[in-house]
Design a protein around this motif. Structure first.
Motif, PDB file in Angstrom:
ATOM      1  N   TYR A 123       0.838  -1.195   0.000  1.00 50.20           N
ATOM      2  CA  TYR A 123       0.000   0.000   0.000  1.00 50.20           C
ATOM      3  C   TYR A 123       0.879   1.253   0.000  1.00 50.20           C
ATOM      4  N   THR A 124       0.488   2.243  -0.781  1.00 48.90           N
ATOM      5  CA  THR A 124       1.031   3.590  -0.684  1.00 48.90           C
ATOM      6  C   THR A 124      -0.074   4.470  -0.112  1.00 48.90           C
ATOM      7  N   ILE A 125       0.187   5.117   1.024  1.00 46.25           N
ATOM      8  CA  ILE A 125      -0.851   5.853   1.757  1.00 46.25           C
ATOM      9  C   ILE A 125      -0.480   7.329   1.812  1.00 46.25           C
ATOM     10  N   ARG A 126      -1.393   8.173   1.340  1.00 50.56           N
ATOM     11  CA  ARG A 126      -1.176   9.623   1.362  1.00 50.56           C
ATOM     12  C   ARG A 126      -2.410  10.319   1.921  1.00 50.56           C
ATOM     13  N   VAL A 127      -2.185  11.288   2.804  1.00 52.32           N
ATOM     14  CA  VAL A 127      -3.257  12.092   3.386  1.00 52.32           C
ATOM     15  C   VAL A 127      -2.900  13.563   3.223  1.00 52.32           C
ATOM     16  N   PRO A 128      -3.572  14.291   2.341  1.00 49.01           N
ATOM     17  CA  PRO A 128      -3.335  15.748   2.260  1.00 49.01           C
ATOM     18  C   PRO A 128      -3.685  16.399   3.594  1.00 49.01           C
ATOM     19  N   MET A 129      -2.875  17.383   4.032  1.00 49.86           N
ATOM     20  CA  MET A 129      -3.085  18.004   5.339  1.00 49.86           C
ATOM     21  C   MET A 129      -3.086  19.521   5.228  1.00 49.86           C
ATOM     22  N   ALA A 130      -3.769  20.156   6.173  1.00 49.01           N
ATOM     23  CA  ALA A 130      -3.792  21.612   6.296  1.00 49.01           C
ATOM     24  C   ALA A 130      -3.972  21.963   7.759  1.00 49.01           C
ATOM     25  N   GLY A 131      -3.666  23.212   8.118  1.00 43.06           N
ATOM     26  CA  GLY A 131      -3.846  23.655   9.491  1.00 43.06           C
ATOM     27  C   GLY A 131      -2.548  24.113  10.122  1.00 43.06           C
ATOM     28  N   SER A 132      -2.681  24.780  11.260  1.00 40.69           N
ATOM     29  CA  SER A 132      -1.505  25.323  11.946  1.00 40.69           C
ATOM     30  C   SER A 132      -0.839  24.310  12.865  1.00 40.69           C
ATOM     31  N   LEU A 133      -1.552  23.241  13.227  1.00 36.41           N
ATOM     32  CA  LEU A 133      -1.005  22.221  14.117  1.00 36.41           C
ATOM     33  C   LEU A 133      -0.390  21.078  13.321  1.00 36.41           C
ATOM     34  N   ALA A 134       0.622  20.455  13.877  1.00 34.90           N
ATOM     35  CA  ALA A 134       1.186  19.259  13.268  1.00 34.90           C
ATOM     36  C   ALA A 134       0.230  18.086  13.474  1.00 34.90           C
ATOM     37  N   ALA A 135       0.423  17.036  12.700  1.00 41.18           N
ATOM     38  CA  ALA A 135      -0.404  15.836  12.806  1.00 41.18           C
ATOM     39  C   ALA A 135       0.435  14.670  13.313  1.00 41.18           C
ATOM     40  N   GLN A 136      -0.106  13.979  14.310  1.00 39.61           N
ATOM     41  CA  GLN A 136       0.538  12.779  14.844  1.00 39.61           C
ATOM     42  C   GLN A 136      -0.139  11.555  14.234  1.00 39.61           C
ATOM     43  N   TYR A 137       0.660  10.636  13.683  1.00 39.92           N
ATOM     44  CA  TYR A 137       0.137   9.412  13.067  1.00 39.92           C
ATOM     45  C   TYR A 137       0.432   8.205  13.963  1.00 39.92           C
ATOM     46  N   TYR A 138      -0.527   7.275  14.019  1.00 37.84           N
ATOM     47  CA  TYR A 138      -0.347   6.022  14.749  1.00 37.84           C
ATOM     48  C   TYR A 138      -0.900   4.868  13.931  1.00 37.84           C
ATOM     49  N   LEU A 139      -0.424   3.659  14.224  1.00 35.36           N
ATOM     50  CA  LEU A 139      -1.058   2.427  13.770  1.00 35.36           C
ATOM     51  C   LEU A 139      -1.579   1.697  14.985  1.00 35.36           C
ATOM     52  N   SER A 140      -2.814   1.181  14.892  1.00 35.17           N
ATOM     53  CA  SER A 140      -3.437   0.469  16.005  1.00 35.17           C
ATOM     54  C   SER A 140      -3.990  -0.862  15.514  1.00 35.17           C
ATOM     55  N   PRO A 141      -3.588  -1.989  16.122  1.00 32.04           N
ATOM     56  CA  PRO A 141      -4.114  -3.290  15.710  1.00 32.04           C
ATOM     57  C   PRO A 141      -5.524  -3.500  16.251  1.00 32.04           C
ATOM     58  N   LEU A 142      -6.384  -4.076  15.440  1.00 33.85           N
ATOM     59  CA  LEU A 142      -7.767  -4.331  15.841  1.00 33.85           C
ATOM     60  C   LEU A 142      -8.066  -5.810  16.038  1.00 33.85           C
ATOM     61  N   GLY A 143      -7.289  -6.675  15.405  1.00 33.19           N
ATOM     62  CA  GLY A 143      -7.645  -8.089  15.391  1.00 33.19           C
ATOM     63  C   GLY A 143      -6.879  -8.971  16.338  1.00 33.19           C
ATOM     64  N   GLY A 144      -5.833  -8.469  16.995  1.00 36.80           N
ATOM     65  CA  GLY A 144      -5.033  -9.309  17.875  1.00 36.80           C
ATOM     66  C   GLY A 144      -3.552  -9.042  17.696  1.00 36.80           C
ATOM     67  N   VAL A 145      -2.732 -10.051  17.972  1.00 36.60           N
ATOM     68  CA  VAL A 145      -1.281  -9.893  17.988  1.00 36.60           C
ATOM     69  C   VAL A 145      -0.775  -9.492  16.601  1.00 36.60           C
TER      70      VAL A 145
END
Length: 426
Positions: free
Chosen positions: A313-335
């Motif tokens: 996957y190539t993942i892109r999110v256009p952003m705007a605003g005065s604050l920085a953005a924090q990115y996380y990955l969170s597992p939903l299905g288990g280990v």
């Protein structure tokens, strides 16, 4: 037998046994697709293979317990008050060359060809197999020239997890190597000749009970036949690829050829850090992010890549605003244990282990109540105190981070990508 819309999609029986150990059951979980995108969970006895499998469950449990003794949560569990998240709409398109996916039979009980097809141009082979025999074996990928002339194959990227009984470690190692750097290797195939994809495949032995996995990108100037096979420890892979039979796939049917080996995921709206709050979008859930369909070239049957394994996957999110953005990955299905790559527009590619401070995570996330699961699938979720997260970086809106992701072997799916405004970044 349980039903749920997002139950973890285990990477074949090996990861099913892993999940079963976490739930303190004596059976291995096998999953298959059911109507309306649901998952049916079946339980079946773990295949017996003399004394080795008698302690198979204990081996997986020991891996998890050892990790818990050595590590503790370190910034990867959300510890503030619960907060509401809204789903960020995304669009996707598939592109690139051909994916050859070999994971069936996953537990290989005899010598044979595990998957085979002929490709030309850009291609990727992803294999994941366990030695279920009583003797050391090789798992090899052989390229045979299918063209009436000279053929050149250029390997551009790849990684291989050394044989191990720690399946999470194998899956994670493949991704760490694959995303760490590009490759530049050339294989020249005269007419009628065959060669190993990597010479070291003739040297690496899988002991009984060990698993091996690998993912390699290559470009073939002319048609080449790609064979993934298991053979005796003293066998010649090229000769074996021409004499061994094609083994039937197992009940999971996780093998096939898929057109478009890459998926581009782009936010359908600009994420504004000043206004949008916390947002998320799922990957490999078969609801928002559908599983790929293909063909098993060995028998012509239609197959589904349940988990999108081998898809990059190539993942892109256009952003705007005065604050920085924090990115996380969170597992939903288990280990879960893997890696990603990020290019942020200012620095070269960076490798991101997921998680960063533990060998795996997701084992501390309790199952969602039905109403919480329904709400998340319909656009609203909670960033709760026990949400497990791994840090993907802090980015100012002037940057244009580009993430590369692929579902790791042995890990459970789906996952969420979460974005939130960094309140102290003005």
């Amino acid at each position: 037998m349980n039903k749920a819309k997002y139950k973890p999609w285990f990477f074949g029986l090996a990861a099913g046994v892993l999940s079963a150990c976490l739930m303190n059951t004596a059976a291995a979980s096998r999953h298959e697709a059911a109507e309306q995108g649901k998952t049916v969970v079946h339980t079946a006895p773990v295949p017996q293979n003399k004394a080795r499998t008698a302690t198979f469950k204990e081996r997986i449990q020991a891996i998890l317990m050892e990790g818990r003794r050595k590590t503790r949560p370190s910034g990867e569990v959300w510890r503030e008050t619960s907060r509401v998240m809204h789903q960020l709409p995304v669009t996707s398109r598939d592109e690139g060359g051909t994916l050859l996916f070999s994971d069936s039979p996953e537990y290989v009980a005899e010598d044979g060809v595990l998957y085979r097809d002929t490709v030309q141009g850009d291609a990727r082979v992803f294999y994941y197999h366990l030695n279920q025999t009583d003797a050391p074996k090789k798992v090899a990928v052989v390229l045979d020239n299918a063209y009436d002339g000279l053929t050149t194959v250029r390997i551009t990227k790849g990684g291989c997890g050394a044989p191990d009984e720690d399946y999470l470690k194998v899956g994670r190692t493949v991704q760490m190597q694959y995303f760490a750097r590009d490759m530049s290797e050339v294989i020249v195939l005269p007419r009628g000749m065959g060669r190993l994809l990597r010479p070291k495949m003739n040297e690496i032995l899988l002991q009984p009970g060990q698993l091996v996995a690998g993912m390699y990108d290559f470009h073939a100037d002319h048609p080449v036949t790609v064979s993934v096979l298991m053979l005796p420890a003293d066998g010649d892979p090229v000769a074996a690829s021409r004499s061994l039979p094609v083994l039937p796939k197992d009940a999971m049917r996780l093998r096939g050829t898929f057109a478009g080996m890459n998926r581009v995921v782009t936010a359908a709206k600009t994420y504004c850090t000043d206004e949008d709050g916390i947002m998320y979008f799922p990957l490999a859930d078969n609801i928002t992010d559908k599983y790929r369909e293909g063909v098993d070239a060995t028998d012509g049957s239609r197959v589904v890549n349940e988990g999108n394994y081998g898809i990059v996957y190539t993942i892109r999110v256009p952003m705007a605003g005065s604050l920085a953005a924090q990115y996380y990955l969170s597992p939903l299905g288990g280990v879960y244990a893997g890696a990603m790559q990020v290019r942020d527009g200012a620095v070269g590619p960076n490798l991101l282990p997921t998680p960063q401070s533990r060998p795996y995570f997701g084992d501390r996330t309790p199952p969602e109540p039905a109403n919480v699961e329904w709400a998340r699938e319909h656009g609203t979720a909670i960033l709760a105190r026990n949400t497990e997260l791994t840090d993907l970086g802090l980015y100012h809106t002037s940057q244009k981070p580009c993430f590369l992701f692929s579902p790791p072997g042995a890990s459970n799916l789906p996952v969420n990508i979460i974005l939130m405004p960094a309140r102290d970044s003005k």
